[in-house]
Scaffold this motif. Structure first.
Motif, PDB file in Angstrom:
ATOM      1  N   ARG A   1      -8.439  32.390 -15.157  1.00  0.00           N
ATOM      2  CA  ARG A   1      -8.912  31.772 -13.892  1.00  0.00           C
ATOM      3  C   ARG A   1      -7.648  30.695 -13.653  1.00  0.00           C
ATOM      4  N   GLU A   2      -7.028  29.942 -14.586  1.00  0.00           N
ATOM      5  CA  GLU A   2      -6.205  28.943 -14.441  1.00  0.00           C
ATOM      6  C   GLU A   2      -4.660  29.421 -14.453  1.00  0.00           C
ATOM      7  N   ARG A   3      -4.615  30.737 -14.916  1.00  0.00           N
ATOM      8  CA  ARG A   3      -3.419  31.336 -14.901  1.00  0.00           C
ATOM      9  C   ARG A   3      -2.560  30.575 -15.944  1.00  0.00           C
ATOM     10  N   ARG A   4      -3.115  30.257 -17.240  1.00  0.00           N
ATOM     11  CA  ARG A   4      -2.346  29.580 -18.146  1.00  0.00           C
ATOM     12  C   ARG A   4      -1.202  30.153 -18.794  1.00  0.00           C
ATOM     13  N   LYS A   5      -0.055  29.622 -19.104  1.00  0.00           N
ATOM     14  CA  LYS A   5       0.949  30.130 -19.775  1.00  0.00           C
ATOM     15  C   LYS A   5       0.626  29.979 -21.326  1.00  0.00           C
ATOM     16  N   VAL A   6      -0.309  30.835 -21.801  1.00  0.00           N
ATOM     17  CA  VAL A   6      -0.449  30.724 -23.444  1.00  0.00           C
ATOM     18  C   VAL A   6      -0.258  32.296 -23.862  1.00  0.00           C
ATOM     19  N   LEU A   7      -0.230  32.169 -25.387  1.00  0.00           N
ATOM     20  CA  LEU A   7       0.127  33.478 -26.050  1.00  0.00           C
ATOM     21  C   LEU A   7      -0.731  33.464 -27.195  1.00  0.00           C
ATOM     22  N   VAL A   8      -1.106  34.823 -27.501  1.00  0.00           N
ATOM     23  CA  VAL A   8      -1.693  35.253 -28.776  1.00  0.00           C
ATOM     24  C   VAL A   8      -0.266  36.363 -29.363  1.00  0.00           C
ATOM     25  N   VAL A   9       0.227  35.927 -30.334  1.00  0.00           N
ATOM     26  CA  VAL A   9       1.139  36.577 -31.278  1.00  0.00           C
ATOM     27  C   VAL A   9       0.537  37.149 -32.425  1.00  0.00           C
ATOM     28  N   ASN A  10       1.488  38.017 -32.877  1.00  0.00           N
ATOM     29  CA  ASN A  10       1.132  38.842 -34.092  1.00  0.00           C
ATOM     30  C   ASN A  10       1.578  38.212 -35.290  1.00  0.00           C
ATOM     31  N   LYS A  11       1.090  38.396 -36.587  1.00  0.00           N
ATOM     32  CA  LYS A  11       1.389  37.526 -37.635  1.00  0.00           C
ATOM     33  C   LYS A  11       2.994  37.797 -38.078  1.00  0.00           C
ATOM     34  N   ASP A  12       3.420  39.012 -38.026  1.00  0.00           N
ATOM     35  CA  ASP A  12       4.913  39.319 -38.211  1.00  0.00           C
ATOM     36  C   ASP A  12       5.813  38.560 -37.385  1.00  0.00           C
ATOM     37  N   HIS A  13       5.434  38.543 -36.036  1.00  0.00           N
ATOM     38  CA  HIS A  13       6.396  37.887 -34.935  1.00  0.00           C
ATOM     39  C   HIS A  13       6.249  36.364 -35.377  1.00  0.00           C
ATOM     40  N   ALA A  14       5.193  35.919 -35.556  1.00  0.00           N
ATOM     41  CA  ALA A  14       4.831  34.293 -36.096  1.00  0.00           C
ATOM     42  C   ALA A  14       5.838  33.931 -37.287  1.00  0.00           C
ATOM     43  N   LYS A  15       5.919  35.080 -38.208  1.00  0.00           N
ATOM     44  CA  LYS A  15       6.775  34.627 -39.277  1.00  0.00           C
ATOM     45  C   LYS A  15       7.962  34.779 -39.173  1.00  0.00           C
ATOM     46  N   GLU A  16       8.581  35.531 -38.214  1.00  0.00           N
ATOM     47  CA  GLU A  16       9.857  35.474 -37.921  1.00  0.00           C
ATOM     48  C   GLU A  16      10.232  34.215 -37.046  1.00  0.00           C
TER      49      GLU A  16
ATOM     50  N   VAL B   1      -1.512  29.967 -28.676  1.00  0.00           N
ATOM     51  CA  VAL B   1      -3.011  29.559 -28.993  1.00  0.00           C
ATOM     52  C   VAL B   1      -3.677  30.369 -30.198  1.00  0.00           C
ATOM     53  N   GLY B   2      -3.098  31.463 -30.562  1.00  0.00           N
ATOM     54  CA  GLY B   2      -3.619  32.056 -31.551  1.00  0.00           C
ATOM     55  C   GLY B   2      -2.435  32.979 -32.123  1.00  0.00           C
ATOM     56  N   ILE B   3      -2.735  33.594 -33.552  1.00  0.00           N
ATOM     57  CA  ILE B   3      -2.107  34.543 -34.338  1.00  0.00           C
ATOM     58  C   ILE B   3      -3.060  35.688 -34.667  1.00  0.00           C
ATOM     59  N   TYR B   4      -2.964  36.546 -34.515  1.00  0.00           N
ATOM     60  CA  TYR B   4      -3.852  37.905 -34.900  1.00  0.00           C
ATOM     61  C   TYR B   4      -2.997  38.769 -36.117  1.00  0.00           C
ATOM     62  N   LYS B   5      -3.794  39.599 -36.690  1.00  0.00           N
ATOM     63  CA  LYS B   5      -3.211  40.414 -37.746  1.00  0.00           C
ATOM     64  C   LYS B   5      -2.953  41.805 -37.257  1.00  0.00           C
ATOM     65  N   PRO B   6      -1.627  42.204 -37.515  1.00  0.00           N
ATOM     66  CA  PRO B   6      -1.383  43.567 -36.937  1.00  0.00           C
ATOM     67  C   PRO B   6      -2.043  44.726 -37.893  1.00  0.00           C
ATOM     68  N   ASP B   7      -2.306  45.730 -37.143  1.00  0.00           N
ATOM     69  CA  ASP B   7      -2.940  46.856 -37.635  1.00  0.00           C
ATOM     70  C   ASP B   7      -2.071  48.134 -38.128  1.00  0.00           C
ATOM     71  N   LYS B   8      -0.662  47.745 -37.952  1.00  0.00           N
ATOM     72  CA  LYS B   8       0.289  48.782 -38.432  1.00  0.00           C
ATOM     73  C   LYS B   8       0.292  50.068 -37.363  1.00  0.00           C
ATOM     74  N   SER B   9      -0.214  49.741 -36.226  1.00  0.00           N
ATOM     75  CA  SER B   9      -0.166  50.793 -34.939  1.00  0.00           C
ATOM     76  C   SER B   9       0.787  50.645 -34.166  1.00  0.00           C
ATOM     77  N   MET B  10       1.379  51.329 -33.170  1.00  0.00           N
ATOM     78  CA  MET B  10       1.989  51.285 -32.064  1.00  0.00           C
ATOM     79  C   MET B  10       1.852  50.099 -31.145  1.00  0.00           C
TER      80      MET B  10
ATOM     81  N   ASN C   1       3.639  45.476 -31.637  1.00  0.00           N
ATOM     82  CA  ASN C   1       4.541  44.704 -31.006  1.00  0.00           C
ATOM     83  C   ASN C   1       4.358  44.085 -29.817  1.00  0.00           C
ATOM     84  N   GLU C   2       3.090  44.046 -29.685  1.00  0.00           N
ATOM     85  CA  GLU C   2       2.438  43.271 -28.315  1.00  0.00           C
ATOM     86  C   GLU C   2       2.009  41.718 -28.824  1.00  0.00           C
ATOM     87  N   THR C   3       2.417  40.949 -27.699  1.00  0.00           N
ATOM     88  CA  THR C   3       2.203  39.409 -27.550  1.00  0.00           C
ATOM     89  C   THR C   3       1.552  39.489 -26.322  1.00  0.00           C
ATOM     90  N   PHE C   4       0.115  38.749 -26.411  1.00  0.00           N
ATOM     91  CA  PHE C   4      -0.877  38.631 -25.466  1.00  0.00           C
ATOM     92  C   PHE C   4      -0.885  37.404 -24.736  1.00  0.00           C
TER      93      PHE C   4
END
Length: 419
Positions: free
Chosen positions: A149-164, A188-197, A200-203
């Motif tokens: 609703r507020e068009r916030r600039k927030v991200l949920v990144v995967n664990k591999d990117h967060a480590k880098e 705002v969050g870090i998710y676990k990658p599932d080794k799929s295509m 590489n997404e950041t939400f």
């Protein structure tokens, strides 16, 4: 009873090869049943594990290309889904559709934190994306309705990117700001990658990516969960009605299946369950026939035993042995052989399944789209193992009963004449 066991042991020692072959047929039958069921369960469990990556009652919708001319327009037009399609999905199909969302991507962005950077695909999504695609959140939270609703600039990144971006203590990236192509976003969050295509997404919120990159009314791919569609026919009817409506929105032929692509995961699940049922039935049929071969082996050996010992049984009856004593001797021998070797076959089958679980049960294969397990828990329940053994024991008893009755009824004079 002790005398019976002593006599049976003596008989077995005198006929080692015959006893060993009888026991092997029993053990092999139970072993193969347990091994086949274990291997089949391993394949089935692995398939179920792979399919569990998505919400079963969900559907994804993709724009395609028209395959036939319609309403004065030629074939080969590209169809891009828009906000009108989302509105149609949520309003006109509200009887079955739950939450409607969409996924819109900006590829090849640069995300940096200090001197570290990665190049993810920035995907604008709705909160239902987390439920539909079963993302596993490690730290923080996922995109919510307030972000949308507020068009916030927030991200949920995967664990591999967060480590880098933050090699030491990547969990502390939550709450920090990173830079994407000159714009600051808060993680705002870090998710676990599932080794799929999709790893590489950041939400980010769907409305945020549309605003920043000026994507107009384009919505990318539509995704939603649904209810009330249980049978295969109900799903097909819904797909036809839904495709017709979206095709109409884009002036495409109502029956053009190429204009809009539907990925109905519930239909995939129905087809998978049908295949699993066929595999289970085939395994049981093969396993039961293998058990039957063991039962036939026991029956044949007991018939041979009775024939070889006909003179012995005649002498026993001549000196006062009752038919019941002869009947009991043969039946007990059959039960003992079946029980001992059946138990050995059961243990070997369990051991083989455990070995399979410890070796190939932990191997993974890269399918190109995601990493999948070849076998998952390729074992059989203890109840099935015990039941199979009890069936073989009961069958062995019946197999020994037929020749035993024949031996018990033989007249002493006829038995003494036998060669």
């Amino acid at each position: 009873m002790k005398d019976i066991f002593t006599e049976i042991w003596a008989t077995a020692r005198r006929n080692k090869l015959r006893t060993a072959l009888t026991g092997f047929s029993v053990a092999w039958g139970i072993f193969m049943l347990i091994f086949l069921l274990g291997a089949g369960n391993g394949l089935i469990n692995a398939q179920l594990q792979s399919s569990d990556r998505f919400l079963t009652n969900s559907m994804m919708v993709f724009g395609g290309w028209t395959s036939k001319p319609y309403d004065g327009l030629k074939e080969g037009r590209k169809i891009s889904l828009n906000e009108k399609d989302m509105t149609s999905t949520g309003c006109l199909f509200a009887d079955n559709v739950d939450n409607v969302g969409a996924s819109l991507s900006q590829y090849g962005v640069t995300m940096s934190f200090g001197n570290q950077y990665v190049n993810p695909d920035l995907a604008g999504v709705y909160p239902n994306h987390f439920e539909i695609n079963k993302r596993e959140l490690l730290y923080g939270r996922f995109i919510n309705n307030i972000d949308i609703r507020e068009r916030r600039k927030v991200l949920v990144v995967n664990k591999d990117h967060a480590k880098e971006l933050m090699p030491k203590g990547y969990a502390r990236l939550v709450g920090r700001h990173v830079n994407i192509n000159g714009t600051a976003y808060k993680v705002v969050g870090i998710y676990k990658p599932d080794k799929s295509m999709q790893d590489n997404e950041t939400f980010t919120p769907f409305t945020t990516i549309k605003t920043i990159y000026g994507m107009g009314d384009e919505v990318g791919d539509i995704e939603f969960s649904f209810h009330g569609l249980v049978t295969e026919q109900q799903n097909k009817d819904f797909e036809d009605r839904y495709r017709t409506k979206l095709n109409t929105n884009h002036r495409a032929a109502p029956d053009d299946n190429s204009a809009v692509w539907l990925w109905n995961r519930y239909m995939d699940n129905i087809q998978m369950n049908t295949g699993i049922g066929i595999i289970r039935t085939a395994l049981w049929i093969v396993g039961l026939f293998t058990l039957l071969s063991g039962i036939v082996g026991v029956s044949n050996i007991m018939l041979i035993t009775v024939k070889e010992r006909t003179r012995e049984f005649g002498i026993r009856k001549a000196i006062g042995a009752t038919p019941w004593s002869i009947l009991r001797l043969i039946i007990v021998e059959s039960v003992i052989i079946t029980t001992i070797f059946g138990y050995a076959g059961m243990l070997c089958g369990i051991a083989a399944n455990e070995y399979m679980d410890a070796t190939i049960g932990h191997e993974k294969v890269d399918t190109g789209m995601f990493e999948a397990t070849i076998f998952a828990n390729p074992t059989v329940g203890l109840d099935v193992c015990i039941e199979a053994t009890l069936v073989m024991i009961a069958a062995g008893t019946i197999a020994g009963l037929i020749p035993a009755r024949k031996a018990a009824r033989i007249r002493p004079i006829e038995a003494l004449r036998a060669e």
